[in-house]
Every structure is written in structure tokens, then in C-alpha cells.
Design an enzyme around this catalytic site. Structure first.
Site, PDB file in Angstrom:
ATOM      1  CD  GLU A   1      19.170  14.730  38.670  1.00 13.33           C
ATOM      2  OE1 GLU A   1      20.208  15.206  38.179  1.00 13.33           O
ATOM      3  OE2 GLU A   1      18.278  14.209  37.977  1.00 13.33           O
TER       4      GLU A   1
ATOM      5  CD  GLU B   1      22.176  17.853  30.914  1.00 13.41           C
ATOM      6  OE1 GLU B   1      22.334  16.821  30.247  1.00 13.41           O
ATOM      7  OE2 GLU B   1      22.105  17.860  32.154  1.00 13.41           O
TER       8      GLU B   1
END
Length: 923
Positions: free
Chosen positions: A306, A124
Site C-alpha cells: 500500500e 475503490e
């Protein structure tokens, strides 16, 4: 490294992908010097898209390309380091692409790289294109099957996304090297940014868990051998996060296993790759010896964050990177709520639980104000859904994350906690497995609750921090109290004028006795969205409050819904003029302008039932005093009201120690600077230190007494109640040391030498470092000797020195920082270490970094250039230190501009840093 001219990407130019990938098989032959990657992908033309077949790449070496098994001739395709296109294709086909990489030379830490002899990935936002040619955009979602092959001795552990489906050994090669392989399959379609692999010499801490539906799942935390004892808290946090998401939102872990892997070289905090989360060690490792109470809390928060991405980010992801806050703002709100609930669950009583939640809320707002409010006022100001970018990595900002979370929190305030859960359930029902937009999320919340949130969506499209100018009028004859509210928002880059925002403004009224008054709002109906006066609404969703027309007893807090530029709200049955408590629990990310007197602020600090506003009153009092001292006022005269108010607060035996610690801490220098039209950082530091010194001296006996009475002989645990006591005790020590008492120096040195935990050791060392105590340098040396083999502890050591306050007669701190860049344990290649020294100095030591001679800026420019040659993403973050250069004194402005221009003149400057520097210079 790419050095082409920046290209501006605009949200309005979004087009659906011309080609979709249905399934991809990735085959890795792993070697640090030459890894060969073969991707076999089934493509089909997108009926909603239009365009030729083009794949993204970044510094790749293409070695083979085959379409439906046939090798393509060189004239059938075009290939560059950044792009692969095929001239003619059928509507459906399978493409096999083979590329060669050198992970050992990848210092950017994007894509596939090597750290400590092990392989890791970070994809990412656009790192996957550094691995293979692919449509590297979040709206192309495919199912992945990954096969990893590597030397069994050097890389015994082979991990990827999803579930392990097979593994085995390969015959030894001619040199006798035995290789092995593992195959992983992810059953869920995902965008390429969620791909991950890890390979190396690692060991796991494991725990079996049964989900709410009865499935048995395996949880693993992977670390380098020797670090296993540092993972227990991360594992507990993961279990708590899984249970919390099941209970709060009905969301369950959807894979057979969930893995966390810790790595010391990582650009970010952590990454939510599906089933294989890669974490910075900073947010995994936690033992009393190396981690503070704040570190323990951060590990819990980031592990939760997360994990929560598994649904809010992975199962439903972003259509494009302009929608980044769709996953990040929502998930930050979820991790904030998780942390608050965990604190409350560990509290001994309902009152303690409420205080713990309030403390967490204050901490979150402090971060927002210190980092995001200045961003909203600078050249990098952008809406939480930006309209354009040159480098997407530059938009992983506090605006996207923290302000994004505040926007989602406002939605929860407007529809209530239960209504928010209903809206989130509808969001997943509609969009599971899809890549969607912020509009889709808001529509789900609105439709699930029957609300019109059209105006609310302006929060997604308009930058800046709204200001609420509020005036009040009491009419004794009519027994009414009127709040007149005018909202405005300053111009920001590309947005000269702003339409009114939809703002939930939580308010209360305090009577002369300090108690909350029952609120009877004229012309209001029960619940959120009731019409009132000139178009406002009232209600207290989530707290059971009712408007004037409800059958329940009047509430003491109401949420007023602002939707127009100017609105009035009239409260009836108010006999005496009250003091308004405005923006309770920080119900919106705005700045309230109300003409409180010092006496009124002291009254609120003493009596407000809302803990946030009680803290806020003290911060306003302190800010007023510091600004007065900056303007030349006498310190004792300026701080008299504050001293009296804080003395009462410190001596109050009923207050939570953690709340006291926050209330007794002065506003940060950067926060004070935001109140000044022109900033001289030296004057701000001198004024703040003068006020702190006055408080330290006047309350010396109180500080010493608090330090001694809060001592706790029990062994360390991160229990919130004990952490709360430590927080106040260490603040008391800091004030006591600042008073200049030699006994305080001895107490700090003793605590540093005998503490059984990093919280107390670091706090004592910080007090010594920022004082003239003779124990300072010996303590620094002792810390370095003891923790030389603990990178995270040494990061603290570098930061303490980078942010230290210079004592009279000492050389500038820059000299120490410059010397530390030559320390054997310093390396700009490690993001944590670069941030700890260079980033902390530039962003956390305003008076020393902003010396009038410009030496700090020249040092900064050299360091940014050096880091940029290795890791543009980290360099760009540090480059943000000069965003607000026009806010400083003319001499400093000239020196900052010269430093910015010196960077802009570097031909090979990365796109990342060039965008930051260019926007700063353009203001």
C-alpha cells in the site's frame, strides 16, 4: 441494492471524460443515521471529450443542487439514484450538490459506512458515487479539500487525505452536544477512488521519520483503544518500506504525514488512499500471541504494497479500470521484491540470503499456480488487461495482481534490474500526475532500454497460461545439445487463437556430476535480445551472463527469448548428455512440458543449483506419484523414488530448513486436480493422504528427530532464521502425527498447551484437528475460550474446522460447518469471518465440499444468496467456488449446475454475483 440487468463495459468503448473536475471541496456533517454531504466542485469542459454533463451516483438522496450559486429548478436537471445530469451548462462552472446518506445501514462496506461505531470509507473501484454525485472514474483527477464535522465526544478523531490544515470546535447545540471540525487538504490531484475519511474513537502509535531529502514526516497507525500493542510490527514495516523505496527506486514520501487505520469490517486487504491508508486489521495486527510467522510476513508485505502505491497507483494512476494491472501488477512486483530484500537483509550470510530469496520466490509461485493457473483455465479467464466487464469489483483477481506481477517481472528480466529502474524513472518523468495506460508503462521500459517490446505486449491482451513443449537432443560427435521449444496457449473465452508470446526462458544444463555446465549458445551475441538460431535470443540480464560472443566466462544460466511458435537453441562444447534445468527461478508464468524421468527428477532435486527448480523437481515427482495412485497404482511402488529423494533431502544438514519445509510439503489437492481431465476430489484426497501416510510411516524416526532437535528455548521473534526452523519443525510434527504414533499426539497437545506463540499453537492444533487424536476436541474448545475476544485468532479457529479432514466413521465436515454458522461469534456481515468459514470450506476443503450428493453446493448457494443481500462483493468472491464445475464427475456436475441455476433464478441477485454465475453457466 441495484438489481438492474448487467451492462457490459468494453475497453474499446473508452472515451475521454467530457467534463473535468479541477477542485472539489467536500463538507461532511457526520451522523451514523443521517450524514449530509455537500460537494462544491469546479468543472470545465474537456476539449478532448464530448458529451452532456452527467455525474455518477449510487443510492443517493439529493437534497439540494446549485450551479454557480443559483438553485436549479427541477426541469433544469434529471436525477435518479444512479445518475445526475444537467441539461445546459457553461464551459466552466461551479456545482454544489448536497446529498444525504445513512452510513449505519450500509452493509456493502462500499462508500461511507460505520464499523464498531466509527466511520470509514472504501471508494475503490466505484464507491465514491455512494457518497456524492461525481464523475467517478479514474481519469478525472482533482485536488480535494475536505471538512469534517462531528460530535466531539463520539468522534474525537477526524481524518482525511493529505495534510491537516485547520481544526476547531463549534458551539454546543440545544441539547448541549459539542461538535468539532477538521479540514484536510491534499496537494496532489487524485481520482475519486483514492478519497478517504475516518472518524471515531481511535488512538495512534506515532513515529517521526526524516526522509532522504531531509524532510521530517509523521507516521501514524490508528486503531481502536486497546489495540495499540499490536501495531509495532506494522510501523516497523512502514519505515522499512519507505527506506527501501528511497534506495531501490529513488522514490520518497511526498506528504507531511502518512497514516494507516485498521478496521475489522473491510472487504479487501487494504486500500492505498492518498496519505490515509485504510487496512483490514488482519494486515496490521501482529503479536506473537495472535499472529503466525506467515501473518507477520503478510503484514510487512501488505504495508509495503500500500505504501508503494503512493507512486505506482497514486502519483501515476489508471486511465480506466481495464488498466488495473498497471498499478496492481507493478506494485505486487514491488512488494515481492521488498519482502525478498528484507528477508535477505536479516540473513546471517550471503548463502542464507540467497536461500531466503529463493524461498520467497517459491511461495509466490505456489500462490500463482494454486489460484491463478486455474483461473486462466476457467470461465473467468481474462488477460491482465481485460477487454470487458460487467462489475469491475469481480476483476480484482489473481490474474490482475499475481500474474500481472509476473508480467512486470519478465520485463525486469528482459532489461535487467538497472534497466528496469531506468524505465520506471522515465515512466514517472513522463506521466507524474496523470492517468495512463499499460501501453504507456511498457513504452517507458522499452524506450529507456532501447528494446522492441511490441510482441511482449501480447501478455496484456491474451488470456491463458502458455505451455512450452520442450524436447532435447544431444549430438556426441558435434559436442552439441539442442533444445527445441514449441509454445502454445489454449483457447479462452472470446479468444479462440493466440499469437506467440515473448517469453524469457531461463535455462541451465547439469552435467553427470550434478554441476552446472558453462553455456555456450551458438550464434548468440552478448546480452538480452541477441539473435540465435531461428530468431531466439540469449543472455542473462541482471546476472552478468554473456552469450557466446562475450568476453566474460560463459554463464551457467542463460535467458532464452522466445518470440515464435517454434524455436531451436543449440549449445556447443557439451561432451555428455546433460539434464536441462528449465524455467529457472520461474522466469515466466508458463507450464513447461518436458519428458523428465523419475530418475532425472530425483537428480535435479538432489543437485540443481537453482533452488526453484530443485523444489520444482520434487513437486513433479510427488505429482507423478499421486496421479499414479489416483489411477490405481500401489502407493509404495508409486512413491518409492520420492521417498528415497525426500529422505536424502530431510537428512541433509546443509539445507535451509525453510527450503526443506517447502520441498517436503506435498502439492495441494487443487494443484493435483489441474492435472486430471475429470476430477473426483475424494480420489485426489485419498491418494494424496495415502502418499503422505507412507512418508510419515517410513520416515517416522526422522520426523520425530527433526521435531525434537529443532526445538528452540529462546522467546519467540519473527526472525526469518527462527521462523525457518519453526516451519520445518511443525511440518515434522504434522508428519509424525499422521504416522499414528500416540507419542506424536501427546507432543502436539503439549506444544498446543505450552507454546508462547500462535505459529506453534496453530500448527499443533491443525495436526490434531486432522487426526484421530483424542486431544482434538478439548484443544479446539480451549482455543475458543482463550481467544474469544481476539477476532483474528477466532478466524483461524473457524478456518481450521472448515478445512479439516474427516476421520473414518465421522459425519461430513459440512455438518460441523453448518453448526458453526450458528456460533455466537459467527456473522456473515463480517467479511473476514464469512471468508474464514464459508469461503475456506468451499475453496479449501475440496473433498468435503464436493460430496457426490451435492449437499455442499446447496449449502453454498444458500450462503452466497444470504451474503449477497448484504455485501455483493464478498458474495461474488465466494461464488467463484463453482467456476470450474464442468471439470468434475457427471454426478457432481449436475448438482453444481442446479446450485448455480438456483442462484441465477433469484430476481434480486446483485450484478456482482450474476456475472460470476452467468459466466460459469455459459461455459
Amino acid at each position: 441494492m441495484r438489481t438492474d440487468e448487467p451492462v457490459t463495459i468494453r475497453r474499446e468503448d473508452y472515451r475521454p471524460a467530457a467534463w473535468l473536475a479541477e477542485r472539489i471541496e467536500l463538507d461532511f456533517d457526520l451522523d451514523p443515521e443521517r450524514t449530509v454531504v455537500t460537494s462544491t466542485t469546479a468543472y470545465r469542459r474537456n476539449p478532448d471529450g464530448d458529451g452532456r454533463f452527467v455525474l455518477h451516483g449510487d443510492e443517493l438522496a439529493l437534497t439540494d443542487i446549485r450551479l454557480d450559486g443559483r438553485a436549479l429548478a427541477s426541469d433544469e436537471y434529471a436525477c435518479t439514484a444512479q445518475e445526475l445530469s444537467i441539461h445546459e451548462t457553461p464551459d466552466r462552472f461551479t456545482l454544489q450538490v448536497t446529498t444525504a446518506l445513512c452510513p449505519a445501514q450500509n452493509t456493502s462496506l462500499m462508500g461511507l459506512y460505520v464499523s464498531g461505531g466509527n466511520f470509514f470509507t472504501q471508494c475503490e473501484a466505484e464507491g465514491f458515487r455512494r457518497i456524492t454525485y461525481f464523475p467517478d472514474r479514474p481519469d478525472v483527477m482533482a485536488r480535494y479539500v475536505v471538512t469534517l464535522r462531528a460530535d466531539r465526544e463520539r468522534f474525537p478523531v477526524l481524518l482525511s487525505n493529505g495534510n491537516l490544515v485547520d481544526s476547531g470546535e463549534l458551539p454546543a447545540d440545544s441539547a448541549g452536544v459539542v461538535r468539532h471540525w477538521a479540514r484536510w487538504a491534499d496537494p496532489f490531484p487524485k481520482p475519486s477512488y483514492l478519497f478517504a475519511l475516518v472518524a471515531g474513537r481511535l488512538t495512534a502509535t506515532e513515529q517521526q521519520l526524516r526522509t532522504r531529502s531531509g524532510r521530517d514526516v509523521l507516521l501514524q497507525v490508528w486503531v481502536e483503544p486497546g489495540n495499540e500493542d499490536k501495531t509495532a510490527h506494522a510501523m516497523r514495516s512502514l519505515v522499512h518500506a519507505i527506506r527501501w523505496d528511497e534506495e531501490r527506486f529513488g522514490l520518497e514520501l511526498d506528504l507531511d504525514r502518512f497514516m494507516i487505520v485498521a478496521v475489522g469490517d473491510f472487504n479487501m486487504g487494504a486500500m492505498e488512499n492518498k496519505g490515509l491508508n485504510v487496512f483490514n486489521t488482519k494486515y496490521v495486527f501482529a503479536t506473537p500471541r495472535i499472529a503466525t510467522d506467515a501473518d507477520f510476513a503478510n503484514v510487512e508485505s501488505v504495508v509495503g504494497h500500500e505504501y508503494f502505491h503512493n507512486w505506482t497507483g497514486n502519483r501515476v494512476t489508471c486511465r480506466d479500470w481495464f488498466q488495473l494491472t498497471l498499478k496492481e501488477g507493478l506494485t505486487v512486483l514491488r512488494d515481492q521484491e521488498f519482502s525478498a530484500d528484507m528477508l535477505a537483509a536479516e540473513s546471517a550470510s550471503p548463502a542464507a540470503a540467497a536461500s531466503a530469496r529463493a524461498v520467497k520466490r517459491i511461495e509466490d509461485v505456489r500462490l500463482l499456480r494454486a489460484a491463478q493457473f486455474p483461473e486462466d483455465a476457467g470461465p473467468m479467464a481474462h488477460p491482465i488487461r481485460p477487454e470487458a466487464y460487467q462489475e469491475i469489483n469481480n476483476f480484482y483477481t489473481v490474474t490482475i495482481y499475481e500474474k500481472g506481477a509476473e508480467v512486470v517481472r519478465m520485463l525486469q528480466t528482459l532489461v535487467g534490474r538497472d534497466g528496469f529502474r531506468k524505465g520506471l524513472a522515465l515512466y514517472f518523468e513522463r506521466h507524474d500526475g496523470q492517468a495512463v495506460t499499460c501501453d504507456d508503462f511498457v513504452a517507458a521500459i522499452a524506450d529507456a532500454n532501447g528494446r522492441d517490446l511490441t510482441r511482449f505486449e501480447r501478455w496484456y491482451s491474451q488470456a491463458g497460461t502458455p505451455r512450452l513443449a520442450i524436447t532435447a537432443t544431444h549430438d556426441p560427435a558435434a559436442r552439441s545439445f539442442t533444445l527445441q521449444v514449441e509454445q502454445r496457449c489454449a483457447a479462452s473465452p472470446g479468444q479462440p487463437r493466440k499469437a506467440p508470446f515473448h517469453i524469457p526462458l531461463a535455462v541451465g544444463l547439469l552435467g553427470p556430476d550434478g554441476r552446472d555446465l558453462p553455456l555456450v549458445l551458438r550464434n548468440a551475441r552478448a546480452g538480452a535480445g541477441a539473435e540465435s538460431g531461428r530468431g531466439g535470443g540469449a543472455g542473462a540480464p541482471g546476472s552478468g551472463a554473456q552469450g557466446a560472443g562475450g568476453s566474460a566466462a560463459p554463464a551457467t544460466t542463460l535467458v532464452l527469448e522466445l518470440t515464435e511458435a517454434t524455436q531451436s537453441f543449440v549449445f556447443d562444447d557439451v561432451d555428455a548428455a546433460p539434464i536441462p534445468s528449465l524455467l529457472r527461478d520461474f522466469s515466466a508464468p508458463v507450464i513447461v512440458e518436458y519428458p523428465y524421468t523419475a530418475d532425472e527428477l530425483a537428480f535435479l532435486l538432489a543437485h540443481d543449483a537453482d533452488p526453484f527448480n530443485r523444489w520444482e523437481a520434487g513437486q513433479r515427482l510427488a505429482t507423478q506419484a499421486i496421479l499414479a495412485i489416483v489411477g490405481g497404482a500401489d502407493t509404495h511402488a508409486a512413491g518409492a523414488n520420492l521417498l528415497e529423494a525426500l529422505a536424502r533431502l530431510l537428512r541433509d544438514p546443509l539445507l535451509d530448513p525453510a527450503f526443506k519445509q517447502l520441498a517436503l510439503t506435498m502439492p495441494a489437492e487443487g494443484v493435483i486436480a489441474e492435472h486430471l481431465p475429470v476430477v473426483d476430489p475424494s480420489l485426489v484426497r485419498d491418494a494424496r493422504d495415502a502418499l503422505r501416510a507412507m512418508l510419515a510411516t517410513a520416515l517416522r524416526d526422522d520426523w520425530r528427530g527433526s521435531f525434537e532437535t529443532l526445538a528452540d528455548p529462546r522467546p519467540y521473534t519473527p526472525d526469518p532464521a527462527l521462523a525457518s526452523r519453526r516451519a520445518l519443525r511443525n511440518l515434522a510434527l504434522d508428519y509424525w502425527v499422521m504416522s499414528g504414533d500416540g507419542r506424536a499426539f501427546e507432543a502436539a497437545a503439549s506444544q498446543f498447551g505450552h507454546a508462547d506463540n500462535m505459529t506453534d499453537r496453530q500448527a499443533a492444533l491443525q495436526s490434531l484437528v486432522n487426526s484421530p487424536a483424542p486431544q482434538r476436541e478439548p484443544a479446539l474448545a480451549a482455543f475458543a475460550r482463550e481467544f474469544a475476544d481476539e477476532p483474528l485468532a477466532m478466524d483461524k479457529w473457524f478456518t481450521l474446522q472448515a478445512t479439516m479432514h474427516r476421520q473414518p466413521g465421522e459425519p461430513p465436515v459440512l455438518e460441523r460447518v453448518r453448526a458453526l454458522t450458528g456460533h455466537p461469534l459467527f456473522s456473515i456481515r463480517n467479511p473476514n469471518r464469512a471468508r474464514a468459514l464459508i469461503g475456506s470450506f468451499a475453496n479449501g476443503n475440496l473433498a468435503e465440499f464436493h460430496l457426490p450428493d451435492g449437499s455442499g453446493y446447496r449449502f453454498w448457494a444458500g450462503q452466497v444468496a444470504a451474503i449477497d443481500a448484504l455485501n455483493p462483493q464478498v458474495a461474488a468472491r465466494i461464488a467463484r467456488a463453482l467456476d470450474r464445475w464442468r471439470k468434475f464427475t457427471p454426478q457432481r456436475q449436475a448438482a453444481m449446475r442446479a446450485a448455480l441455476e438456483s442462484l441465477a433464478a433469484i430476481p434480486a441477485l446483485s450484478v456482482d454475483v450474476r456475472e460470476i454465475v452467468g459466466k460459469a453457466l455459459a461455459t
